[in-house]
Design an enzyme around this catalytic site. Structure first.
Site, short mmCIF file in Angstrom:
data_model
loop_
_atom_site.label_atom_id
_atom_site.label_comp_id
_atom_site.label_asym_id
_atom_site.label_seq_id
_atom_site.Cartn_x
_atom_site.Cartn_y
_atom_site.Cartn_z
N HIS A 222 3.83 -2.23 3.38
CA HIS A 222 4.02 -0.91 2.61
C HIS A 222 5.34 -0.89 1.76
O HIS A 222 6.26 -0.83 2.52
CB HIS A 222 3.71 0.12 3.73
N ASP B 11 0.88 -1.12 0.03
CA ASP B 11 -0.19 -0.14 -0.02
C ASP B 11 0.72 1.12 -0.07
O ASP B 11 1.92 1.25 0.46
CB ASP B 11 -1.00 0.02 1.34
ZN ZN Z 1 -2.79 3.20 3.16
#
Ligand code: ZN
Length: 310
Positions: free
Chosen positions: A264, A122
């Site tokens: 991430h 993400d």
């Molecule tokens: Zn996010």
């Protein structure tokens, strides 16, 4: 008469010596330097051959290009435009390398009977995403990238490479706002603008939407329409602790078939060390698949939500 015969013999012997010397000069083994020069010239000619072949048959695969045999014609071409020949040859060397790389990366085959997980990155694409891309490519595995719309246009070339390598791109809003705290119109705008940016970059509208922080309500349901919201089953919290050991701790010994791992690519400790996780998952027998592939082969209805009928 006898004297004349002696002279004749001497001349004859001298002739033989001269011939032997000349022969030894031509023999490659006796003169390695000369031989090397000869080989160098020959390899240069082969280079020119192949470059000219490319100019005349631009659509042939560089690995299949056949050398030309029209030597005189070839010489004329070289004299006419040596710069062009060299530039084409440089292009070919690069293409050949890319082709070899792609042949080494054999096409992925998914075995539905074996365990699989989806890695989902993400908040990119950011500079650190390059490292994740390189690690995935090196191990010939794929993931899904839930990207933020406002970062897409600056890294559309990277996104294109990700898709070409088999990765999937998902919609993670335009600017990472909390969808529960903005108006319906704003939610729609966040999703639509990101869809458009992704489509412009890679030519495909994303199939999955992941709202920032995974937060959604009726408003968001309306805005997403018949597409799917992709949640996760393992949250590494890497954005919070930024500690690779903790990221691994969230996965090692806990991961199971059909898991969706949230991680991430903008976190440096994640991007720097992701190879370790890829190796671990592979060694544990997991196939790394995209969200679309996971939905195809596994029942993940509790993690992938569809509000409206398609
Ligand atoms: Zn996010």
């Amino acid at each position: 008469m006898k004297r004349l015969k002696n002279v004749f013999v001497k001349v004859f012997m001298a002739g033989i010596v001269v011939l032997l010397l000349a022969f030894s000069m031509l023999s490659p083994d006796a003169h390695p330097q000369r031989y090397r020069n000869f080989m160098y010239v020959r390899s240069e000619v082969a280079v020119i051959d192949r470059a000219l072949c490319r100019i005349n048959h631009p659509n042939d695969s560089p690995l299949l290009a056949q050398p030309l045999i029209h030597r005189q014609w070839l010489n004329r071409q070289v004299l006419r435009n040596p710069g062009l020949i060299l530039s084409v040859y440089r292009e070919m060397v690069e293409e050949e390398q890319q082709l070899r790389d792609s042949l080494l990366n054999k096409p992925r085959v998914i075995d539905p009977t074996k365990p699989m997980v989806a890695l989902t990155f993400d908040d990119g694409p950011r500079p650190s995403t390059e490292k994740v891309y390189a690690s995935l490519k090196k191990h010939n595995v794929v993931a899904t990238f839930f990207v933020i719309g406002m970062y897409v246009s600056g890294r559309s070339e990277l996104l294109k490479r990700l898709v070409e390598q088999g990765n999937e791109i998902g919609n993670h809003s335009w600017s990472h706002l909390n969808f529960r705290e903005i108006s319906h119109e704003e939610v729609v705008s966040q999703i639509v603008r990101t869809d458009a940016a992704i489509e412009r970059a890679v030519g495909v509208k994303p199939r999955f939407v992941r709202p920032p922080m995974g937060l959604f309500d009726y408003n968001v349901r309306q805005a997403v329409g018949n597409r799917q919201i992709a949640m996760w089953s393992i949250d590494t919290l890497d954005w919070k602790h930024k500690n690779w050991e903790k990221t691994m701790d969230a996965i090692v010994g806990k991961v199971k078939d059909g898991d969706i791992i949230l991680i991430h690519d903008l976190v440096d400790s994640t991007a720097d060390n992701i190879e370790e996780l890829i190796i671990y998952l592979k060694e544990e027998g997991y196939q790394l698949v995209t969200m679309s592939e996971l939905v195809k082969y596994r029942n993940v209805q509790d993690k992938v939500i569809r509000f409206a009928r398609p």
